[in-house]
Scaffold this active site. Structure first.
Site, PDB file in Angstrom:
ATOM      1  N   SER A  86     -21.163 -17.504   3.212  1.00  0.00           N
ATOM      2  CA  SER A  86     -19.704 -17.010   2.772  1.00  0.00           C
ATOM      3  C   SER A  86     -18.951 -17.280   3.823  1.00  0.00           C
ATOM      4  CB  SER A  86     -19.723 -15.464   2.614  1.00  0.00           C
ATOM      5  OG  SER A  86     -20.166 -14.812   3.293  1.00  0.00           O
ATOM      6  N   HIS A 101     -34.211 -12.442   7.322  1.00  0.00           N
ATOM      7  CA  HIS A 101     -32.812 -12.989   7.604  1.00  0.00           C
ATOM      8  C   HIS A 101     -32.880 -14.430   8.576  1.00  0.00           C
ATOM      9  CE1 HIS A 101     -28.677 -12.662   9.545  1.00  0.00           C
ATOM     10  NE2 HIS A 101     -28.646 -12.000   8.276  1.00  0.00           N
ATOM     11  N   ARG A 127     -26.963  -2.790  10.388  1.00  0.00           N
ATOM     12  CA  ARG A 127     -25.983  -2.488   9.267  1.00  0.00           C
ATOM     13  C   ARG A 127     -26.883  -1.659   8.394  1.00  0.00           C
ATOM     14  NH1 ARG A 127     -24.191  -8.358   7.464  1.00  0.00           N
ATOM     15  NH2 ARG A 127     -26.410  -8.499   7.562  1.00  0.00           N
ATOM     16  N   ASP A 133     -28.691  -5.766   2.944  1.00  0.00           N
ATOM     17  CA  ASP A 133     -28.697  -5.294   1.512  1.00  0.00           C
ATOM     18  C   ASP A 133     -29.858  -4.291   1.019  1.00  0.00           C
ATOM     19  OD1 ASP A 133     -26.425  -7.069   0.818  1.00  0.00           O
ATOM     20  OD2 ASP A 133     -27.805  -8.770   1.530  1.00  0.00           O
ATOM     21  N   HIS A 159     -28.171 -14.533  -0.553  1.00  0.00           N
ATOM     22  CA  HIS A 159     -27.161 -13.790   0.314  1.00  0.00           C
ATOM     23  C   HIS A 159     -26.649 -12.870  -0.297  1.00  0.00           C
ATOM     24  CE1 HIS A 159     -23.824 -14.008   3.306  1.00  0.00           C
ATOM     25  NE2 HIS A 159     -23.048 -14.761   2.887  1.00  0.00           N
TER      26      HIS A 159
HETATM   27  N1  HAX Z   1     -39.577 -12.420   0.527  1.00  0.00           N
HETATM   28  C1  HAX Z   1     -40.244 -13.410   0.529  1.00  0.00           C
HETATM   29  N2  HAX Z   1     -40.570 -14.400   1.136  1.00  0.00           N
HETATM   30  C2  HAX Z   1     -39.546 -14.434   1.941  1.00  0.00           C
HETATM   31  C3  HAX Z   1     -38.587 -13.509   2.417  1.00  0.00           C
HETATM   32  C4  HAX Z   1     -38.786 -12.361   1.615  1.00  0.00           C
HETATM   33  N3  HAX Z   1     -37.590 -11.463   1.672  1.00  0.00           N
HETATM   34  N4  HAX Z   1     -37.709 -13.800   3.540  1.00  0.00           N
HETATM   35  C5  HAX Z   1     -38.280 -15.176   3.753  1.00  0.00           C
HETATM   36  N5  HAX Z   1     -39.198 -15.510   2.825  1.00  0.00           N
HETATM   37  C6  HAX Z   1     -39.837 -16.810   2.869  1.00  0.00           C
HETATM   38  C7  HAX Z   1     -38.752 -17.940   2.496  1.00  0.00           C
HETATM   39  O1  HAX Z   1     -38.600 -17.976   1.111  1.00  0.00           O
HETATM   40  C8  HAX Z   1     -39.311 -18.779   3.049  1.00  0.00           C
HETATM   41  O2  HAX Z   1     -40.452 -19.689   2.142  1.00  0.00           O
HETATM   42  P1  HAX Z   1     -40.813 -21.285   2.008  1.00  0.00           P
HETATM   43  O3  HAX Z   1     -41.412 -21.511   3.325  1.00  0.00           O
HETATM   44  O4  HAX Z   1     -41.593 -20.892   0.702  1.00  0.00           O
HETATM   45  O5  HAX Z   1     -39.424 -21.718   1.443  1.00  0.00           O
HETATM   46  C9  HAX Z   1     -40.278 -18.592   4.257  1.00  0.00           C
HETATM   47  O6  HAX Z   1     -40.368 -17.183   4.222  1.00  0.00           O
HETATM   48  C10 HAX Z   1     -39.469 -18.961   5.714  1.00  0.00           C
HETATM   49  O7  HAX Z   1     -38.117 -18.276   5.514  1.00  0.00           O
HETATM   50  P2  HAX Z   1     -37.319 -17.766   6.627  1.00  0.00           P
HETATM   51  O8  HAX Z   1     -37.133 -18.800   7.795  1.00  0.00           O
HETATM   52  O9  HAX Z   1     -38.204 -16.656   7.180  1.00  0.00           O
HETATM   53  O10 HAX Z   1     -35.971 -17.396   6.228  1.00  0.00           O
HETATM   54  P3  HAX Z   1     -34.725 -18.219   5.782  1.00  0.00           P
HETATM   55  O11 HAX Z   1     -33.911 -18.300   7.147  1.00  0.00           O
HETATM   56  O12 HAX Z   1     -35.112 -19.505   5.181  1.00  0.00           O
HETATM   57  O13 HAX Z   1     -34.142 -17.244   4.568  1.00  0.00           O
HETATM   58  C11 HAX Z   1     -33.195 -15.507   3.621  1.00  0.00           C
HETATM   59  C12 HAX Z   1     -33.405 -16.134   4.837  1.00  0.00           C
HETATM   60  C13 HAX Z   1     -32.576 -14.181   3.990  1.00  0.00           C
HETATM   61  C14 HAX Z   1     -32.783 -16.135   2.606  1.00  0.00           C
HETATM   62  C15 HAX Z   1     -34.776 -14.961   3.257  1.00  0.00           C
HETATM   63  O14 HAX Z   1     -35.055 -14.133   4.141  1.00  0.00           O
HETATM   64  C16 HAX Z   1     -34.792 -14.346   1.862  1.00  0.00           C
HETATM   65  O15 HAX Z   1     -34.712 -14.948   0.949  1.00  0.00           O
HETATM   66  N6  HAX Z   1     -34.663 -12.894   1.658  1.00  0.00           N
HETATM   67  C17 HAX Z   1     -34.641 -12.026   0.580  1.00  0.00           C
HETATM   68  C18 HAX Z   1     -33.072 -12.231   0.033  1.00  0.00           C
HETATM   69  C19 HAX Z   1     -32.141 -11.451   0.802  1.00  0.00           C
HETATM   70  O16 HAX Z   1     -32.412 -10.142   1.193  1.00  0.00           O
HETATM   71  N7  HAX Z   1     -31.091 -12.152   0.983  1.00  0.00           N
HETATM   72  C20 HAX Z   1     -29.978 -11.207   2.018  1.00  0.00           C
HETATM   73  C21 HAX Z   1     -29.885 -11.662   3.405  1.00  0.00           C
HETATM   74  C22 HAX Z   1     -28.885 -10.927   4.156  1.00  0.00           C
HETATM   75  C23 HAX Z   1     -27.419 -11.482   3.675  1.00  0.00           C
HETATM   76  O17 HAX Z   1     -27.094 -12.752   3.816  1.00  0.00           O
HETATM   77  N8  HAX Z   1     -26.783 -10.668   2.872  1.00  0.00           N
HETATM   78  O18 HAX Z   1     -25.723 -11.124   2.475  1.00  0.00           O
END
Ligand code: HAX
Length: 435
Positions: free
Chosen positions: A241, A318, A327, A373, A271
Site C-alpha cells: 500500500s 511477514h 503491533r 492482522d 496484505h
Molecule cells: N502460511 C503459509 N505459508 C506461508 C506463510 C503463512 N502464513 N507465510 C509465508 N509462507 C510461505 C510463502 O507463501 C512462501 O511459499 P512459496 O515458496 O510456496 O511461495 C514461503 O513461505 C516463503 O515466504 P516468505 O519469504 O516467508 O514470505 P513472503 O515475504 O514471500 O510473504 C507474506 C510475506 C506476509 C505475504 C506471507 O508471510 C503470507 O502470505 N502471510 C499470510 C498472509 C498475511 O498474514 N498477510 C499480512 C502480512 C502483514 C501485512 O502486510 N499486513 O497488512
C-alpha cells in the site's frame, strides 16, 4: 506558537540540504547489490526507497519517527480521559518528527473540523453502488471520486507551481482528505451493515472519538479507534500500500489518485485483507467445533489442513519482520487488559501458542510469527463490529496517516518519478552464465 504548516516548513527547509548533499556528493555511493533472487522474488530486501516517517527493523519492528510503539503512545498528548493519543497529535508527529504540545494537537483538531465535510456526491455515489460491493471497493471509489477537489491538480493545471512549492498544495490536499476519512469509513459501515442509518459527527470530538460515534459504538471504542489508526499508520515504504501510494504520487498524481490506488493494494489477501481472513478462519474453525472448547491439538490439525490445502495461515509471516510484530503485541496487551476472558481472544491466543511451531515444521515461511492482522479483528468483534469484510477499511484509514505524510515529504524533497529498470529472463540467464 507555530502552526503545523509553519513547523513543517521549518523542518523541510532544514532537511532539504541533506538530500541535496547526498545527491550532489554521494550519488554514486553503493547502497547494495541486487541478486537474481531479488529481481524475480518481489524485490525482497532491495534497499532503494527513502522514507523518514518510519523505519521497520526485522527484529525490533516499527519505529515511528524514531520512537517504538510504547514510546509513541507515551510521548504524544492524549484526548482528555483517554489512555491513547489523538490521531491529530500523531499526524503532527509523523509529519514533522516533533511531539506536539497539547495546544498544538488541539490546533490540528480544530483545523480538521473545517476540512471534515464530505461532499454529498460521495454519499450519492456510494449509495448507487451495489450493496454487496466490498467495503474496500467503496472506500477506494469514494477517495477517487473526490479527486476533483484537489488543490494540487488545480494549481498544477494553472501552471503556477514551482517544484519546491509543490509540497504546499499537497499538504492542503492530504489534510483535506485525512479529515474526511473517518466519516467516509463510518458511512460505508452503516450503509452496508446498519440499513444506511447514519449518525452525524459531533464537532466537540477528535477524529477517534468521532469515528466511534459515527460507527455507533460506545466507549472505549473511541480509544480502540485511536490505537488502531495509529498502529496501522505507517510501516516504512516498501509494503504494497505505501509503495503504491508513493509510486503513483511520483508521477505528480495528486493524493486522491495515490491513496485510492494504495487502498486497492491493501485489499489483497497477502496484505491488509489478512485481518478479514483471520476472523473468517477463526470463526469457521470455532463453528466446526460445534461449541466445544478447542485444544492445542485440534488447532494444530486445523492449521495443517489449511496448509495442506495450499493456503497460507492468515495473520502469520511477514516480508521483513522476523519476530512477533510489536503491533500484534500492543493489541494483545490491550486484550489482556480489557477482554482477558473473551472466548475468541482465548482462541486467538491458543493459535499463537501453536502456529509458529506448525509453520516452522512446514518449513516454508521465513517468519513463523504473527503480524498485526492476527490480533486486530478480535478487538473489533468484541466491541460489536462483527462484519469482518469491513476490517480492512479500518486498516485503510490508519494507513492513510503515514502514507499521506510520506508523499507530502516526497513533494517537499522533490523526489522524482519512480522508474526502476526491467530485464528479460534471457538477460538474467546471460548474467547467470546459463547457455
Ligand atoms: N502460511 C503459509 N505459508 C506461508 C506463510 C503463512 N502464513 N507465510 C509465508 N509462507 C510461505 C510463502 O507463501 C512462501 O511459499 P512459496 O515458496 O510456496 O511461495 C514461503 O513461505 C516463503 O515466504 P516468505 O519469504 O516467508 O514470505 P513472503 O515475504 O514471500 O510473504 C507474506 C510475506 C506476509 C505475504 C506471507 O508471510 C503470507 O502470505 N502471510 C499470510 C498472509 C498475511 O498474514 N498477510 C499480512 C502480512 C502483514 C501485512 O502486510 N499486513 O497488512
Amino acid at each position: 506558537m507555530s502552526t503545523l504548516k509553519e513547523t513543517l516548513l521549518k523542518k523541510i527547509e532544514e532537511h532539504r540540504p541533506r538530500t541535496t548533499r547526498l545527491l550532489k556528493e554521494y550519488a554514486d555511493t553503493k547502497v547494495g547489490e541486487v541478486t537474481i533472487g531479488q529481481a524475480i522474488g518481489g524485490a525482497r530486501g532491495v534497499r532503494c526507497l527513502v522514507t523518514d516517517t518510519s523505519y521497520l527493523d526485522p527484529n525490533e519492528g516499527i519505529r515511528f519517527r524514531g520512537k517504538t510503539i510504547p514510546e509513541t503512545f507515551e510521548a504524544l498528548p492524549k484526548w482528555p480521559g483517554s489512555d491513547y493519543p489523538t490521531v491529530e497529535a500523531f499526524w503532527w508527529f509523523i509529519l514533522t518528527g516533533e511531539v506536539p504540545t497539547a495546544e498544538q494537537a488541539q490546533m490540528v483538531i480544530e483545523d480538521w473540523k473545517g476540512r471534515a465535510e464530505v461532499p454529498q456526491y460521495v454519499f450519492d455515489i456510494l449509495r448507487t453502488m451495489p450493496r454487496d460491493s466490498h467495503p474496500m471497493v467503496m472506500y477506494s471509489a469514494a477517495i477517487l471520486a473526490m479527486q476533483r477537489e484537489s488543490v494540487f491538480a488545480e494549481q498544477y493545471r494553472a501552471g503556477s507551481l514551482g517544484k519546491m512549492d509543490m509540497w504546499d498544495p499537497m499538504y492542503e490536499d492530504c489534510s483535506n482528505l485525512m479529515a474526511k476519512l473517518g466519516r467516509i469509513g463510518a458511512f460505508i459501515y452503516r450503509l452496508k451493515f446498519k440499513d444506511d442509518d447514519q449518525i452525524d459527527a459531533d464537532p466537540a470530538l477528535d477524529f477517534g472519538g468521532n469515528f466511534a460515534r459515527m460507527m455507533g459504538v460506545d466507549t472505549p471504542y473511541d480509544d480502540v479507534s485511536r490505537m488502531y489508526f495509529i498502529l496501522h499508520s505507517d510501516h516504512e515504504s516498501g509494503n504494497v500500500s505505501a509503495h503504491t501510494i508513493h509510486l503513483v504520487a511520483s508521477a505528480l498524481s495528486d493524493c486522491y489518485y495515490a491513496l485510492s490506488a494504495g487502498i486497492n493494494g491493501l485489499a489483497g489477501p497477502l496484505h491488509g485483507l489478512a485481518n478479514e481472513n483471520v476472523l473468517r478462519w477463526t470463526q469457521n474453525f470455532m463453528e466446526s467445533l460445534g461449541g466445544k472448547e478447542p485444544t492445542q491439538e485440534v488447532i494444530k490439525e486445523a492449521l495443517w489442513a489449511t496448509l495442506n490445502s495450499g493456503q497460507v495461515i492468515p495473520g502469520y509471516g511477514h516480508a521483513v519482520l522476523r519476530k512477533t510484530d510489536p503491533r500484534y503485541t500492543s493489541q494483545m496487551e490491550f486484550c489482556l487488559k480489557n477482554l482477558p476472558d473473551y472466548p475468541l481472544f482465548k482462541v486467538i491466543n491458543m493459535i499463537y501458542q501453536v502456529a509458529p511451531d506448525v509453520l516452522r515444521e512446514h518449513g516454508k515461511a521465513k517468519n513463523p510469527w504473527p503480524n498485526v492482522d492476527a490480533q486486530s479483528g478480535v478487538i473489533q468483534w468484541y466491541y460489536g463490529v462483527t462484519d469482518y469484510s469491513f476490517y480492512t477499511v479500518l486498516f485503510g484509514i490508519g494507513r492513510a496517516i503515514g502514507t499521506l505524510a510520506n508523499i507530502t515529504w516526497d513533494r517537499a524533497l522533490g523526489y522524482p518519478l519512480e522508474r526502476p529498470k526491467s530485464l528479460t529472463t534471457a538477460m538474467l540467464e546471460e548474467i547467470a552464465g546459463i547457455k
